[in-house]
Design a protein around this motif. Structure first.
Motif, PDB file in Angstrom:
ATOM      1  N   ALA A 230       0.852  -1.192   0.000  1.00 41.62           N
ATOM      2  CA  ALA A 230       0.000   0.000   0.000  1.00 41.62           C
ATOM      3  C   ALA A 230       0.884   1.237   0.000  1.00 41.62           C
ATOM      4  CB  ALA A 230      -0.934   0.018   1.211  1.00 41.62           C
ATOM      5  N   ASN A 231       0.302   2.343  -0.396  1.00 41.43           N
ATOM      6  CA  ASN A 231       1.040   3.604  -0.412  1.00 41.43           C
ATOM      7  C   ASN A 231       0.962   4.310   0.930  1.00 41.43           C
ATOM      8  OD1 ASN A 231       2.167   3.680  -3.005  1.00 41.43           O
ATOM      9  ND2 ASN A 231       0.282   4.445  -3.918  1.00 41.43           N
ATOM     10  N   VAL A 232       1.769   5.333   1.057  1.00 35.98           N
ATOM     11  CA  VAL A 232       1.757   6.189   2.241  1.00 35.98           C
ATOM     12  C   VAL A 232       0.950   7.443   1.932  1.00 35.98           C
ATOM     13  CG1 VAL A 232       3.875   7.429   1.617  1.00 35.98           C
ATOM     14  CG2 VAL A 232       3.215   7.249   4.022  1.00 35.98           C
ATOM     15  N   VAL A 233       0.285   7.976   2.954  1.00 34.34           N
ATOM     16  CA  VAL A 233      -0.380   9.272   2.862  1.00 34.34           C
ATOM     17  C   VAL A 233       0.476  10.272   3.630  1.00 34.34           C
ATOM     18  CG1 VAL A 233      -2.418  10.623   3.464  1.00 34.34           C
ATOM     19  CG2 VAL A 233      -2.676   8.256   2.716  1.00 34.34           C
ATOM     20  N   VAL A 234       0.835  11.371   2.982  1.00 29.83           N
ATOM     21  CA  VAL A 234       1.632  12.405   3.635  1.00 29.83           C
ATOM     22  C   VAL A 234       0.695  13.445   4.240  1.00 29.83           C
ATOM     23  CG1 VAL A 234       3.407  14.168   3.340  1.00 29.83           C
ATOM     24  CG2 VAL A 234       3.529  12.051   2.014  1.00 29.83           C
ATOM     25  N   GLY A 235       0.738  13.561   5.577  1.00 30.70           N
ATOM     26  CA  GLY A 235      -0.082  14.548   6.272  1.00 30.70           C
ATOM     27  C   GLY A 235       0.792  15.532   7.023  1.00 30.70           C
ATOM     28  N   SER A 236       0.161  16.502   7.661  1.00 31.16           N
ATOM     29  CA  SER A 236       0.887  17.526   8.412  1.00 31.16           C
ATOM     30  C   SER A 236       1.342  16.967   9.754  1.00 31.16           C
ATOM     31  CB  SER A 236      -0.001  18.749   8.634  1.00 31.16           C
ATOM     32  OG  SER A 236      -0.391  19.316   7.401  1.00 31.16           O
ATOM     33  N   GLY A 237       2.617  17.133  10.071  1.00 28.34           N
ATOM     34  CA  GLY A 237       3.142  16.695  11.353  1.00 28.34           C
ATOM     35  C   GLY A 237       2.746  17.640  12.480  1.00 28.34           C
TER      36      GLY A 237
ATOM     37  N   THR B 140      -5.353   1.912  -1.225  1.00 24.44           N
ATOM     38  CA  THR B 140      -4.410   1.506  -2.274  1.00 24.44           C
ATOM     39  C   THR B 140      -3.891   0.084  -2.132  1.00 24.44           C
ATOM     40  OG1 THR B 140      -2.554   2.416  -0.998  1.00 24.44           O
ATOM     41  CG2 THR B 140      -3.609   3.892  -2.586  1.00 24.44           C
ATOM     42  N   GLU B 141      -4.366  -0.686  -1.161  1.00 24.85           N
ATOM     43  CA  GLU B 141      -3.805  -2.014  -0.921  1.00 24.85           C
ATOM     44  C   GLU B 141      -3.972  -2.920  -2.142  1.00 24.85           C
ATOM     45  OE1 GLU B 141      -8.075  -2.273   0.583  1.00 24.85           O
ATOM     46  OE2 GLU B 141      -6.455  -0.796   0.558  1.00 24.85           O
ATOM     47  N   ALA B 142      -2.869  -3.555  -2.525  1.00 28.89           N
ATOM     48  CA  ALA B 142      -2.864  -4.412  -3.716  1.00 28.89           C
ATOM     49  C   ALA B 142      -1.563  -5.204  -3.738  1.00 28.89           C
ATOM     50  CB  ALA B 142      -2.989  -3.570  -4.992  1.00 28.89           C
ATOM     51  N   GLY B 143      -1.448  -6.110  -4.690  1.00 30.43           N
ATOM     52  CA  GLY B 143      -0.211  -6.874  -4.846  1.00 30.43           C
ATOM     53  C   GLY B 143       0.836  -6.143  -5.666  1.00 30.43           C
ATOM     54  N   THR B 144       0.505  -4.976  -6.178  1.00 25.47           N
ATOM     55  CA  THR B 144       1.393  -4.223  -7.065  1.00 25.47           C
ATOM     56  C   THR B 144       2.756  -3.986  -6.421  1.00 25.47           C
ATOM     57  OG1 THR B 144      -0.598  -3.078  -7.822  1.00 25.47           O
ATOM     58  CG2 THR B 144       1.531  -2.155  -8.498  1.00 25.47           C
ATOM     59  N   ASN B 145       3.829  -4.299  -7.149  1.00 29.50           N
ATOM     60  CA  ASN B 145       5.157  -4.242  -6.530  1.00 29.50           C
ATOM     61  C   ASN B 145       5.716  -2.822  -6.433  1.00 29.50           C
ATOM     62  OD1 ASN B 145       5.813  -3.812  -9.246  1.00 29.50           O
ATOM     63  ND2 ASN B 145       7.721  -4.963  -9.110  1.00 29.50           N
ATOM     64  N   THR B 146       5.056  -1.840  -7.043  1.00 31.55           N
ATOM     65  CA  THR B 146       5.579  -0.473  -7.012  1.00 31.55           C
ATOM     66  C   THR B 146       4.979   0.370  -5.892  1.00 31.55           C
ATOM     67  OG1 THR B 146       3.908   0.164  -8.660  1.00 31.55           O
ATOM     68  CG2 THR B 146       6.106  -0.430  -9.474  1.00 31.55           C
ATOM     69  N   LEU B 147       4.132  -0.201  -5.050  1.00 33.16           N
ATOM     70  CA  LEU B 147       3.557   0.553  -3.930  1.00 33.16           C
ATOM     71  C   LEU B 147       4.608   0.746  -2.835  1.00 33.16           C
ATOM     72  CD1 LEU B 147       0.050  -1.149  -3.824  1.00 33.16           C
ATOM     73  CD2 LEU B 147       0.636   1.076  -4.804  1.00 33.16           C
TER      74      LEU B 147
ATOM     75  N   GLY C 219      -8.710   3.445  11.939  1.00 34.12           N
ATOM     76  CA  GLY C 219      -7.577   3.940  12.717  1.00 34.12           C
ATOM     77  C   GLY C 219      -6.696   2.863  13.315  1.00 34.12           C
ATOM     78  N   SER C 220      -6.839   1.616  12.903  1.00 36.73           N
ATOM     79  CA  SER C 220      -6.006   0.566  13.490  1.00 36.73           C
ATOM     80  C   SER C 220      -4.573   0.661  12.984  1.00 36.73           C
ATOM     81  CB  SER C 220      -6.587  -0.823  13.190  1.00 36.73           C
ATOM     82  OG  SER C 220      -6.721  -1.018  11.799  1.00 36.73           O
ATOM     83  N   ASP C 221      -3.654   0.073  13.751  1.00 38.10           N
ATOM     84  CA  ASP C 221      -2.225   0.108  13.439  1.00 38.10           C
ATOM     85  C   ASP C 221      -1.791  -1.185  12.749  1.00 38.10           C
ATOM     86  OD1 ASP C 221      -2.209   2.522  14.792  1.00 38.10           O
ATOM     87  OD2 ASP C 221      -1.452   1.653  16.662  1.00 38.10           O
ATOM     88  N   PHE C 222      -0.760  -1.046  11.918  1.00 36.47           N
ATOM     89  CA  PHE C 222      -0.184  -2.196  11.219  1.00 36.47           C
ATOM     90  C   PHE C 222       1.330  -2.132  11.297  1.00 36.47           C
ATOM     91  CE2 PHE C 222      -4.388  -2.203   9.471  1.00 36.47           C
ATOM     92  CZ  PHE C 222      -4.648  -3.522   9.120  1.00 36.47           C
ATOM     93  N   TYR C 223       1.959  -3.291  11.125  1.00 38.28           N
ATOM     94  CA  TYR C 223       3.398  -3.348  10.921  1.00 38.28           C
ATOM     95  C   TYR C 223       3.660  -3.328   9.417  1.00 38.28           C
ATOM     96  CZ  TYR C 223       3.699  -4.919  15.804  1.00 38.28           C
ATOM     97  OH  TYR C 223       3.607  -5.019  17.159  1.00 38.28           O
ATOM     98  N   VAL C 224       4.615  -2.515   9.008  1.00 38.79           N
ATOM     99  CA  VAL C 224       4.963  -2.422   7.591  1.00 38.79           C
ATOM    100  C   VAL C 224       6.474  -2.425   7.431  1.00 38.79           C
ATOM    101  CG1 VAL C 224       2.872  -1.129   6.977  1.00 38.79           C
ATOM    102  CG2 VAL C 224       4.959   0.120   7.592  1.00 38.79           C
ATOM    103  N   ARG C 225       6.905  -2.721   6.215  1.00 35.26           N
ATOM    104  CA  ARG C 225       8.299  -2.604   5.829  1.00 35.26           C
ATOM    105  C   ARG C 225       8.339  -1.742   4.574  1.00 35.26           C
ATOM    106  NH1 ARG C 225       9.455  -7.950   5.272  1.00 35.26           N
ATOM    107  NH2 ARG C 225       9.377  -8.014   7.544  1.00 35.26           N
ATOM    108  N   ILE C 226       9.396  -0.959   4.404  1.00 37.26           N
ATOM    109  CA  ILE C 226       9.491  -0.111   3.216  1.00 37.26           C
ATOM    110  C   ILE C 226       9.702  -1.002   1.994  1.00 37.26           C
ATOM    111  CG2 ILE C 226      10.771   1.740   2.079  1.00 37.26           C
ATOM    112  CD1 ILE C 226      11.577   2.736   4.866  1.00 37.26           C
ATOM    113  N   ASN C 227       8.805  -0.907   1.036  1.00 39.31           N
ATOM    114  CA  ASN C 227       8.909  -1.710  -0.184  1.00 39.31           C
ATOM    115  C   ASN C 227       9.769  -1.013  -1.236  1.00 39.31           C
ATOM    116  OD1 ASN C 227       8.119  -4.087  -1.699  1.00 39.31           O
ATOM    117  ND2 ASN C 227       6.890  -2.705  -2.979  1.00 39.31           N
ATOM    118  N   ARG C 228       9.606   0.296  -1.355  1.00 43.83           N
ATOM    119  CA  ARG C 228      10.408   1.069  -2.318  1.00 43.83           C
ATOM    120  C   ARG C 228      11.608   1.673  -1.577  1.00 43.83           C
ATOM    121  NH1 ARG C 228       8.423   2.336  -7.202  1.00 43.83           N
ATOM    122  NH2 ARG C 228       9.403   4.389  -7.201  1.00 43.83           N
ATOM    123  N   HIS C 229      12.541   0.806  -1.219  1.00 41.00           N
ATOM    124  CA  HIS C 229      13.704   1.208  -0.420  1.00 41.00           C
ATOM    125  C   HIS C 229      14.927   1.342  -1.310  1.00 41.00           C
ATOM    126  CE1 HIS C 229      16.565   1.468   2.873  1.00 41.00           C
ATOM    127  NE2 HIS C 229      15.569   1.383   3.755  1.00 41.00           N
ATOM    128  N   ARG C 230      15.736   2.342  -1.038  1.00 37.66           N
ATOM    129  CA  ARG C 230      16.924   2.603  -1.846  1.00 37.66           C
ATOM    130  C   ARG C 230      17.904   1.422  -1.826  1.00 37.66           C
ATOM    131  NH1 ARG C 230      19.348   6.674  -4.345  1.00 37.66           N
ATOM    132  NH2 ARG C 230      17.613   8.043  -3.833  1.00 37.66           N
TER     133      ARG C 230
END
Length: 199
Positions: A126-133, A148-155, A180-191
């Protein structure tokens, strides 16, 4: 109890092999000419420029956005005075501490509204949503995009788990989530690692 819907960005919790979070932090600079504030828990990406500060070379980063290739997640901002802000204010030169471990798992809140993600979505991307800190806490406003949740490898992110406990209402079943629930994620589009499809 209903979940809080206030985002906090990405918080490192462990590594891929369930080891404790133990750092893997790099120091990066943000140029004074950059007009976007950066908060603890923000994803960042490299700007393609560097600075020499007190004889040390630092690569510049900027706040990440959907579709970027991410360097990592901000876990701290080095103070310049005893009155320094907890976050990096817009148009100020600061040095950020960034978790650059491609195997790090992070806690993130799914975005408010929409159809909540569920336990059955673990494994998808899934993608990230950028909000105000928050200028009070210094925490990021980024969250997990539940449209945006999907199997797409570019998310942006890979959903790898979901914490259980009184602080996180996971929903009434594995196919019925809670706002509003929490999830564990890993960065998929990592340098520093190849992106992969979800499943």
């Amino acid at each position: 109890m209903a979940n809080s819907t206030t985002p906090f960005g990405l918080r490192p919790v462990q590594t891929l092999l369930s080891g404790p979070y133990s750092g893997a932090v790099g120091a990066f600079s943000v140029a004074a000419g950059n007009g976007t504030a950066i908060y603890i828990g923000d994803l960042v990406t490299q700007a393609g420029t560097s600075q020499i500060i007190d004889g040390v070379v630092y690569q510049d980063v900027v706040q990440g956005a959907t579709g970027d290739v991410f360097t990592g997640v901000v876990v701290g901002v080095l103070p310049t005075t005893r009155d320094s802000l907890l976050y990096r204010a817009a148009s100020t030169q600061r040095i950020l501490l960034v978790n650059i471990d491609p195997n790090a798992d992070f806690l993130v809140k799914q975005s408010a509204g929409g159809t909540p993600l569920t336990a059955n979505d673990i494994g998808l991307n899934a993608n990230v949503v950028v909000g105000s800190g928050s200028t009070v806490t210094g925490w990021s406003g980024m969250s997990l995009d539940n449209t945006t949740e999907a199997g797409t490898n570019t998310l942006d992110l890979k959903i790898v788990g979901m914490p259980s406990g009184p602080g996180n209402d996971v929903g009434s079943s594995v196919s019925s989530g809670a706002d509003g629930s929490d999830f564990y994620v890993r960065i998929n589009r990592h340098r520093y690692v190849n992106q992969v499809a979800g499943s």
